[in-house]
Scaffold this active site. Sequence first.
Site, short mmCIF file in Angstrom:
data_model
loop_
_atom_site.label_atom_id
_atom_site.label_comp_id
_atom_site.label_asym_id
_atom_site.label_seq_id
_atom_site.Cartn_x
_atom_site.Cartn_y
_atom_site.Cartn_z
N GLY A 190 0.84 -1.20 0.00
CA GLY A 190 0.00 0.00 0.00
C GLY A 190 0.87 1.24 0.00
O GLY A 190 2.03 1.21 -0.42
N SER A 191 0.31 2.34 0.48
CA SER A 191 1.03 3.61 0.41
C SER A 191 2.11 3.69 1.50
O SER A 191 2.05 2.99 2.51
CB SER A 191 0.04 4.76 0.57
N THR A 192 3.06 4.58 1.28
CA THR A 192 4.17 4.72 2.23
C THR A 192 3.66 5.20 3.58
O THR A 192 4.11 4.70 4.63
CB THR A 192 5.23 5.69 1.64
N THR A 215 0.73 4.67 5.07
CA THR A 215 0.12 3.56 5.82
C THR A 215 1.19 2.56 6.23
O THR A 215 1.13 2.00 7.33
CB THR A 215 -0.98 2.87 4.98
N GLY A 216 2.17 2.34 5.37
CA GLY A 216 3.25 1.41 5.69
C GLY A 216 3.98 1.81 6.97
O GLY A 216 4.31 0.95 7.80
N GLU A 273 5.68 -3.28 0.96
CA GLU A 273 5.78 -2.94 -0.48
C GLU A 273 5.00 -1.65 -0.67
O GLU A 273 3.76 -1.66 -0.63
CB GLU A 273 5.19 -4.07 -1.33
N CYS A 278 1.76 0.54 -8.92
CA CYS A 278 2.91 1.03 -8.14
C CYS A 278 4.11 1.23 -9.04
O CYS A 278 4.88 2.15 -8.83
CB CYS A 278 3.22 0.08 -6.99
P1 NAD Z 1 -3.40 2.40 1.30
O1 NAD Z 1 -2.11 2.55 2.03
O2 NAD Z 1 -4.39 3.48 1.38
O3 NAD Z 1 -4.16 1.08 1.79
C1 NAD Z 1 -3.56 -0.19 1.74
C2 NAD Z 1 -4.25 -1.14 2.73
O4 NAD Z 1 -3.94 -0.75 4.07
C3 NAD Z 1 -5.77 -1.18 2.66
O5 NAD Z 1 -6.17 -2.55 2.71
C4 NAD Z 1 -6.21 -0.44 3.92
O6 NAD Z 1 -7.44 -0.89 4.42
C5 NAD Z 1 -5.11 -0.81 4.88
N1 NAD Z 1 -4.92 0.11 6.01
C6 NAD Z 1 -5.28 1.40 6.12
N2 NAD Z 1 -4.88 1.91 7.32
C7 NAD Z 1 -4.22 0.90 7.95
C8 NAD Z 1 -3.52 0.81 9.19
N3 NAD Z 1 -3.42 1.84 10.03
N4 NAD Z 1 -2.94 -0.37 9.51
C9 NAD Z 1 -3.00 -1.42 8.67
N5 NAD Z 1 -3.64 -1.39 7.48
C10 NAD Z 1 -4.23 -0.24 7.12
O7 NAD Z 1 -2.98 2.10 -0.21
P2 NAD Z 1 -3.91 1.88 -1.52
O8 NAD Z 1 -4.61 3.13 -1.87
O9 NAD Z 1 -4.71 0.64 -1.36
O10 NAD Z 1 -2.79 1.59 -2.62
C11 NAD Z 1 -2.10 2.63 -3.29
C12 NAD Z 1 -0.65 2.73 -2.89
O11 NAD Z 1 -0.07 1.42 -2.84
C13 NAD Z 1 0.20 3.49 -3.89
O12 NAD Z 1 1.09 4.32 -3.19
C14 NAD Z 1 0.97 2.40 -4.63
O13 NAD Z 1 2.19 2.81 -5.22
C15 NAD Z 1 1.16 1.40 -3.56
N6 NAD Z 1 1.35 0.05 -4.09
C16 NAD Z 1 2.56 -0.54 -3.92
C17 NAD Z 1 2.79 -1.78 -4.46
C18 NAD Z 1 4.12 -2.45 -4.30
O14 NAD Z 1 4.19 -3.64 -4.57
N7 NAD Z 1 5.15 -1.76 -3.87
C19 NAD Z 1 1.76 -2.45 -5.15
C20 NAD Z 1 0.52 -1.81 -5.30
C21 NAD Z 1 0.33 -0.56 -4.75
#
Ligand code: NAD
Length: 474
Positions: free
Chosen positions: A219-221, A223-224, A241, A275
């Site tokens: 997901g996003s940096t 949230t990571g 990731e 991504c």
């Molecule tokens: P996001 O970070 O908004 O959400 C990702 C997931 O995290 C969702 O399932 C969400 O419910 C969950 N979440 C939200 N808050 C949380 C918390 N506090 N603790 C644990 N989990 C939580 O990201 P998104 O909008 O789903 O995806 C877009 C981003 O992901 C972009 O920045 C993209 O570049 C990145 N991405 C990276 C890869 C990779 O492999 N590096 C692949 C796909 C997307």
Amino acid sequence: MAPLDFESFYNVIDGKLEATAETRHGINPATLEQLPPVPVSTRNDVNRAVEAAQRAAAAWAATPIEERKQKVIQYADAVDALANEFGKMMTLEQGKPLSHAIGEAHGAAYFLKGFAKMDLPDRVVEDTEHRRVVTRYVPIGVCVGIVPWNLTFKMGPALVAGCTIILKPSPFTPYCGLKMIELAQQFFPPGVVQVLSGEDSLGPMLTEHPDVAKISFTGSTGTGIRVLQSSAPSLKRITLELGGNDPAIICSDIDIPKVAARVAMKSFVNSGQVCISIKRLYVHSSIYEEFMAELSKATKSLVVGNGMNESTDLGPIQNAMQYERLKDFVASIKRDKLTIAVGDLENTFSTGNGYFMSPLLIDNPPEDSRAVVEEPFGPILPVLKWDTEEDVIHRANHSADGLGASVWSRDMAQAERMAGQLQAGLVWINTHQELQVDAVFGGHKHSGIGSELGIEGLKAYCLTQSVIHDKDGA
Ligand code: NAD
């Protein structure tokens, strides 16, 4: 294989399909129609899933790896056989063109099978008259995968390594994930692979849980970072990731129409919501005008529409939140008075039903503008000029992110010289946005911690254990 319906959607806990008292629903981003209800999991559901995963862990870890791999292959075949159904569901919930979605469903089977070809042999470090020293890979135990898409990148290696795993799909796109895990119950014992859907608040319930040993997050940096913080008190193993702002560098000797057409697709496919899309394009100044003309032509030819229409190249933006974020992004492009080569800032968003957005090509914006510095996660591509290798490498690397990067040149010496200096986990030459199951993938800098795919992606679900045996010691 027992039939699967794509109309009702459940959590899977301990091998059973479960509905919840509260439900939510996704939205088809092309029509804004409601999709079927999905569960909203509670803390009690999380606790029960973790307990079931713990109960199943020892027997699954003790199942011989060849048997585990066989089950993963059988499951992959079942996913492959249902690729059309999964593809249709994916287009309805995510928006991408149906042919791409069906391809992605076949891809899921390919990635699962790829992991099932990998091995984790013991490594004999020493075997002498008096001593035998062996390093082994043992499963971590209960894992959680938090994913916006491609849950096979987490599920495949976890299952082959002998871990149990609970998947949490995105609240925006839960449908294929829930069905994939429902299907998995026909192949794996109860508790080995489970799925919970819910709101964003479900993520922290999983990352905080003391009996979860590993989190793999995509997901996003931002949230990571929260995932990392929340996992710290219980010292969980972590794979992150995260986002990327991939540069692509176009050298002067390429076939301009061919590369421009390929670059347009590798920037705008899935409406830029990948991504590893090209997000910053550096074109050598000697071919800049000609390349821009071809890239503009290729970009204008892309058809935006409902992914169910055969002619559609680019589906809608996946959800309202991201759509609003892109509107804000476009407002900053207006404020910065950037030059638009393709697109119309006043009419780039559709006024009818659906989160549609036409692609925007930005002509040579300043290096420090938001359009260059920030990942839009939408169909916006800044194109910049370069003259010297040293300068363009510096600019390409001048980013907090380090997910992917590419160099496009027919001069192999130049391509390899430049590629070798790029700070990214995946570096391509004359292509971009390609993943291979046996090639490790993991972001540098703020794009992640650890890696997926490749043997490293499998070992990410293992702990190492060295056994030092003193043959005379007893
Ligand atoms: P996001 O970070 O908004 O959400 C990702 C997931 O995290 C969702 O399932 C969400 O419910 C969950 N979440 C939200 N808050 C949380 C918390 N506090 N603790 C644990 N989990 C939580 O990201 P998104 O909008 O789903 O995806 C877009 C981003 O992901 C972009 O920045 C993209 O570049 C990145 N991405 C990276 C890869 C990779 O492999 N590096 C692949 C796909 C997307």
